[in-house]
Design a protein around this motif. Structure first.
Motif, PDB file in Angstrom:
ATOM      1  N   HIS A   1       0.834  -1.210   0.000  1.00  0.00           N
ATOM      2  CA  HIS A   1       0.000   0.000   0.000  1.00  0.00           C
ATOM      3  C   HIS A   1       0.866   1.256   0.000  1.00  0.00           C
ATOM      4  CE1 HIS A   1      -3.124   2.846   1.071  1.00  0.00           C
ATOM      5  NE2 HIS A   1      -4.003   1.904   0.792  1.00  0.00           N
ATOM      6  N   GLN A   2       0.394   2.252  -0.717  1.00  0.00           N
ATOM      7  CA  GLN A   2       1.180   3.494  -0.831  1.00  0.00           C
ATOM      8  C   GLN A   2       1.266   4.265   0.493  1.00  0.00           C
ATOM      9  OE1 GLN A   2      -1.177   5.282  -3.935  1.00  0.00           O
ATOM     10  NE2 GLN A   2      -2.285   6.572  -2.505  1.00  0.00           N
ATOM     11  N   SER A   3       0.338   3.974   1.404  1.00  0.00           N
ATOM     12  CA  SER A   3       0.361   4.676   2.691  1.00  0.00           C
ATOM     13  C   SER A   3       1.539   4.185   3.542  1.00  0.00           C
ATOM     14  CB  SER A   3      -0.949   4.414   3.436  1.00  0.00           C
ATOM     15  OG  SER A   3      -0.841   4.895   4.752  1.00  0.00           O
ATOM     16  N   GLY A   4       2.091   5.080   4.337  1.00  0.00           N
ATOM     17  CA  GLY A   4       3.175   4.696   5.247  1.00  0.00           C
ATOM     18  C   GLY A   4       2.644   4.008   6.495  1.00  0.00           C
ATOM     19  N   ARG A   5       1.325   4.105   6.723  1.00  0.00           N
ATOM     20  CA  ARG A   5       0.705   3.499   7.920  1.00  0.00           C
ATOM     21  C   ARG A   5      -0.329   2.487   7.487  1.00  0.00           C
ATOM     22  NH1 ARG A   5      -1.748   7.209  12.419  1.00  0.00           N
ATOM     23  NH2 ARG A   5      -1.697   5.295  13.607  1.00  0.00           N
ATOM     24  N   VAL A   6      -0.097   1.241   7.815  1.00  0.00           N
ATOM     25  CA  VAL A   6      -1.035   0.198   7.405  1.00  0.00           C
ATOM     26  C   VAL A   6      -1.362  -0.685   8.608  1.00  0.00           C
ATOM     27  CG1 VAL A   6      -0.320   0.133   4.979  1.00  0.00           C
ATOM     28  CG2 VAL A   6       0.894  -1.274   6.643  1.00  0.00           C
TER      29      VAL A   6
ATOM     30  N   PHE B   1     -19.128  -7.292  -8.270  1.00  0.00           N
ATOM     31  CA  PHE B   1     -17.725  -6.858  -8.403  1.00  0.00           C
ATOM     32  C   PHE B   1     -16.816  -7.976  -7.909  1.00  0.00           C
ATOM     33  CE2 PHE B   1     -20.266  -3.119  -7.086  1.00  0.00           C
ATOM     34  CZ  PHE B   1     -20.243  -2.441  -8.298  1.00  0.00           C
ATOM     35  N   HIS B   2     -16.005  -8.487  -8.785  1.00  0.00           N
ATOM     36  CA  HIS B   2     -15.086  -9.547  -8.360  1.00  0.00           C
ATOM     37  C   HIS B   2     -13.708  -8.933  -8.146  1.00  0.00           C
ATOM     38  CE1 HIS B   2     -17.909 -12.809  -8.858  1.00  0.00           C
ATOM     39  NE2 HIS B   2     -18.392 -12.094  -9.857  1.00  0.00           N
ATOM     40  N   VAL B   3     -13.268  -8.939  -6.927  1.00  0.00           N
ATOM     41  CA  VAL B   3     -11.992  -8.287  -6.630  1.00  0.00           C
ATOM     42  C   VAL B   3     -10.834  -9.129  -7.154  1.00  0.00           C
ATOM     43  CG1 VAL B   3     -10.624  -7.203  -4.814  1.00  0.00           C
ATOM     44  CG2 VAL B   3     -13.082  -7.421  -4.523  1.00  0.00           C
ATOM     45  N   GLY B   4     -10.968 -10.452  -7.056  1.00  0.00           N
ATOM     46  CA  GLY B   4      -9.896 -11.339  -7.501  1.00  0.00           C
ATOM     47  C   GLY B   4      -9.340 -12.140  -6.344  1.00  0.00           C
ATOM     48  N   THR B   5      -8.129 -12.593  -6.509  1.00  0.00           N
ATOM     49  CA  THR B   5      -7.506 -13.411  -5.461  1.00  0.00           C
ATOM     50  C   THR B   5      -6.107 -12.855  -5.181  1.00  0.00           C
ATOM     51  OG1 THR B   5      -6.311 -14.931  -6.910  1.00  0.00           O
ATOM     52  CG2 THR B   5      -8.627 -15.440  -6.491  1.00  0.00           C
ATOM     53  N   LEU B   6      -5.470 -13.413  -4.160  1.00  0.00           N
ATOM     54  CA  LEU B   6      -4.109 -12.959  -3.845  1.00  0.00           C
ATOM     55  C   LEU B   6      -3.134 -13.315  -4.965  1.00  0.00           C
ATOM     56  CD1 LEU B   6      -3.943 -13.796  -0.028  1.00  0.00           C
ATOM     57  CD2 LEU B   6      -4.025 -11.523  -1.076  1.00  0.00           C
ATOM     58  N   ASP B   7      -3.530 -14.231  -5.841  1.00  0.00           N
ATOM     59  CA  ASP B   7      -2.657 -14.556  -6.979  1.00  0.00           C
ATOM     60  C   ASP B   7      -2.897 -13.630  -8.168  1.00  0.00           C
ATOM     61  OD1 ASP B   7      -1.257 -16.662  -5.808  1.00  0.00           O
ATOM     62  OD2 ASP B   7      -2.941 -18.033  -6.157  1.00  0.00           O
ATOM     63  N   THR B   8      -4.101 -13.042  -8.239  1.00  0.00           N
ATOM     64  CA  THR B   8      -4.386 -12.204  -9.418  1.00  0.00           C
ATOM     65  C   THR B   8      -4.246 -10.709  -9.125  1.00  0.00           C
ATOM     66  OG1 THR B   8      -6.752 -12.169  -8.936  1.00  0.00           O
ATOM     67  CG2 THR B   8      -5.971 -13.920 -10.407  1.00  0.00           C
ATOM     68  N   VAL B   9      -4.474 -10.312  -7.869  1.00  0.00           N
ATOM     69  CA  VAL B   9      -4.352  -8.884  -7.539  1.00  0.00           C
ATOM     70  C   VAL B   9      -2.935  -8.636  -7.024  1.00  0.00           C
ATOM     71  CG1 VAL B   9      -5.175  -7.010  -6.066  1.00  0.00           C
ATOM     72  CG2 VAL B   9      -6.799  -8.660  -6.995  1.00  0.00           C
ATOM     73  N   LYS B  10      -2.192  -7.857  -7.757  1.00  0.00           N
ATOM     74  CA  LYS B  10      -0.792  -7.645  -7.373  1.00  0.00           C
ATOM     75  C   LYS B  10      -0.581  -6.302  -6.681  1.00  0.00           C
ATOM     76  CE  LYS B  10       0.597 -11.549  -8.915  1.00  0.00           C
ATOM     77  NZ  LYS B  10       0.701 -12.602  -7.915  1.00  0.00           N
ATOM     78  N   ASP B  11      -1.533  -5.380  -6.876  1.00  0.00           N
ATOM     79  CA  ASP B  11      -1.327  -4.032  -6.338  1.00  0.00           C
ATOM     80  C   ASP B  11      -2.579  -3.574  -5.589  1.00  0.00           C
ATOM     81  OD1 ASP B  11      -0.721  -1.443  -5.770  1.00  0.00           O
ATOM     82  OD2 ASP B  11      -0.599  -0.763  -7.859  1.00  0.00           O
ATOM     83  N   ILE B  12      -2.450  -3.462  -4.289  1.00  0.00           N
ATOM     84  CA  ILE B  12      -3.608  -3.059  -3.474  1.00  0.00           C
ATOM     85  C   ILE B  12      -4.055  -1.630  -3.815  1.00  0.00           C
ATOM     86  CG2 ILE B  12      -2.299  -2.161  -1.486  1.00  0.00           C
ATOM     87  CD1 ILE B  12      -4.417  -3.569   0.318  1.00  0.00           C
ATOM     88  N   ASN B  13      -3.127  -0.832  -4.323  1.00  0.00           N
ATOM     89  CA  ASN B  13      -3.460   0.559  -4.655  1.00  0.00           C
ATOM     90  C   ASN B  13      -4.394   0.665  -5.861  1.00  0.00           C
ATOM     91  OD1 ASN B  13      -1.611   1.813  -2.663  1.00  0.00           O
ATOM     92  ND2 ASN B  13      -0.108   0.664  -3.854  1.00  0.00           N
ATOM     93  N   SER B  14      -4.553  -0.456  -6.572  1.00  0.00           N
ATOM     94  CA  SER B  14      -5.450  -0.409  -7.727  1.00  0.00           C
ATOM     95  C   SER B  14      -6.899  -0.670  -7.306  1.00  0.00           C
ATOM     96  CB  SER B  14      -5.019  -1.457  -8.772  1.00  0.00           C
ATOM     97  OG  SER B  14      -5.192  -2.757  -8.219  1.00  0.00           O
ATOM     98  N   LEU B  15      -7.113  -1.011  -6.023  1.00  0.00           N
ATOM     99  CA  LEU B  15      -8.468  -1.351  -5.562  1.00  0.00           C
ATOM    100  C   LEU B  15      -9.136  -0.144  -4.920  1.00  0.00           C
ATOM    101  CD1 LEU B  15      -7.648  -4.755  -3.831  1.00  0.00           C
ATOM    102  CD2 LEU B  15      -8.457  -4.382  -6.166  1.00  0.00           C
ATOM    103  N   ARG B  16     -10.297   0.189  -5.418  1.00  0.00           N
ATOM    104  CA  ARG B  16     -11.043   1.307  -4.838  1.00  0.00           C
ATOM    105  C   ARG B  16     -12.491   0.896  -4.657  1.00  0.00           C
ATOM    106  NH1 ARG B  16      -6.912   3.649  -7.267  1.00  0.00           N
ATOM    107  NH2 ARG B  16      -6.057   5.573  -6.423  1.00  0.00           N
TER     108      ARG B  16
END
Ligand code: SF4
Length: 334
Positions: free
Chosen positions: A50-55, A269-284
């Motif tokens: 994640h682009q945030s410094g605090r997660v 809306f299908h978000v995907g799986t940990l194998d298909t989603v590589k960038d959490i910043n692309s999820l909104r």
């Protein structure tokens, strides 16, 4: 998607769908699945991108302590990775405390985990709404023992008290019961999934008012803390937080808000799986996505639609109430 959609800075790992309890208001389908460690580590990696410094990495389920080894290993891995990446990483776990022992508390202290215990009050109400699935278990006694252990250890925690329409008139009494056993950090909530009548809603607010009045001075100086103003986002039925199921699939929490009722349609809306989603910043995701998801999942179920609309409007009023009471809520848990 909307530019106002929120970017996720936390991720909840559903480390299991097992649970020793069957709470009446719990919408989560139970099963035997346990999240493998490899899946939990992939979840941690996704969050740390994640682009945030605090997660914050959250552990839930089901009862996460039924897969504690994975929780412990995943948190150790995430802490190491966060350090290497220069990220500020927090941990949070929602638990019924039945399996909370010294080893868990030691781990929580080491990792700085904020614990959320679910306890509804005195024995009668607690055991009525949080009944045992495991034979021979007394949910009240087991959860109380865990909460008391955490109190003795001084572990950062809060207790979420869930009122249901049929026991809401005892909410203040149940609060006092928990206060008497030493709890000082609370979150007052309401059961979702059913319709609250106008009278029941009114009772909820008058019971909370009673608590605020009785404990005004302690709330004022922070000796009693209610987290409602800060940590609860209302309406909770439209919770769009990102979750990982034990099988590694990604979901908005709202998909599961009525999960024990068989859906009539597909989640849109299908978000995907940990194998298909590589960038959490692309999820909104926004509350609109949560609402639309539930409407589509339960198209043709007027009972679910009625509960959804009722829970949304009640939740909005609860949010307004606690915001307006903000000055009386004192300090909230870190
Ligand atoms: S303890 Fe939590 S996961 Fe288990 S049944 Fe109750 S609400 Fe659901």
């Amino acid at each position: 998607m909307s530019s106002r959609a929120s970017l996720k800075a936390n991720l909840q790992l559903f480390v299991t769908r097992r649970c020793q309890l069957r709470c009446r208001y719990c919408p989560i389908l139970k099963g035997d699945s346990l999240m493998p460690l490899a899946t939990a580590l992939k979840g941690a990696d996704l969050l740390l991108g994640h682009q945030s410094g605090r997660v914050r990495l959250d552990f839930g389920g089901g009862e996460p302590l039924m897969n504690f080894e994975v929780v412990r290993e995943a948190s150790a891995y995430a802490a190491r990775r966060a350090k290497a990446l220069g990220k500020d990483l927090g941990f949070y776990m929602v638990t019924n405390a039945v399996l909370l022992d010294d080893a868990v508390l030691e781990w929580a202290a080491k990792r700085g985990v904020l614990l959320e215990f679910s306890m509804d009050g005195a024995r009668e109400d607690h055991n009525r709404y949080k009944s045992a699935y495991d034979r021979g278990l007394d949910p009240y006694a087991a959860t109380r023992a865990g909460v008391e252990r955490a109190l003795r250890a001084g572990s950062p925690h809060f207790v979420i008290v869930v009122a249901s329409p049929s026991n809401v008139r005892r909410l203040a009494e149940n609060f006092e019961h928990l206060y008497e056993i030493g709890v000082r950090r609370f979150d007052l909530s309401y059961a979702i999934g059913g319709v609250w009548s106008a009278d029941e809603e009114k009772s909820f607010f008058s019971q909370v008012e009673l608590v605020l009045t009785r404990h005004a001075r302690e709330l004022d100086c922070g000796a009693v803390q209610l987290g409602n103003a800060r940590q609860r986002l209302e309406p909770t039925v439209l919770n769009s937080e990102l979750m990982v199921d034990p099988d590694g699939s990604l979901h908005q929490m709202s998909e599961w808000m009525f999960e024990t009722t068989p859906p009539t349609g597909e989640a849109p809306f299908h978000v995907g799986t940990l194998d298909t989603v590589k960038d959490i910043n692309s999820l909104r995701w926004s509350r609109f996505h949560s609402y639309y998801t539930l409407v589509r999942l339960y198209d043709g179920r007027p009972d679910v639609r009625a509960a959804l609309l009722n829970n949304i409007s009640f939740g909005l009023r609860v949010g307004r109430f606690f915001r307006a009471s903000g000055a009386r809520l004192g300090k909230v848990p870190a």
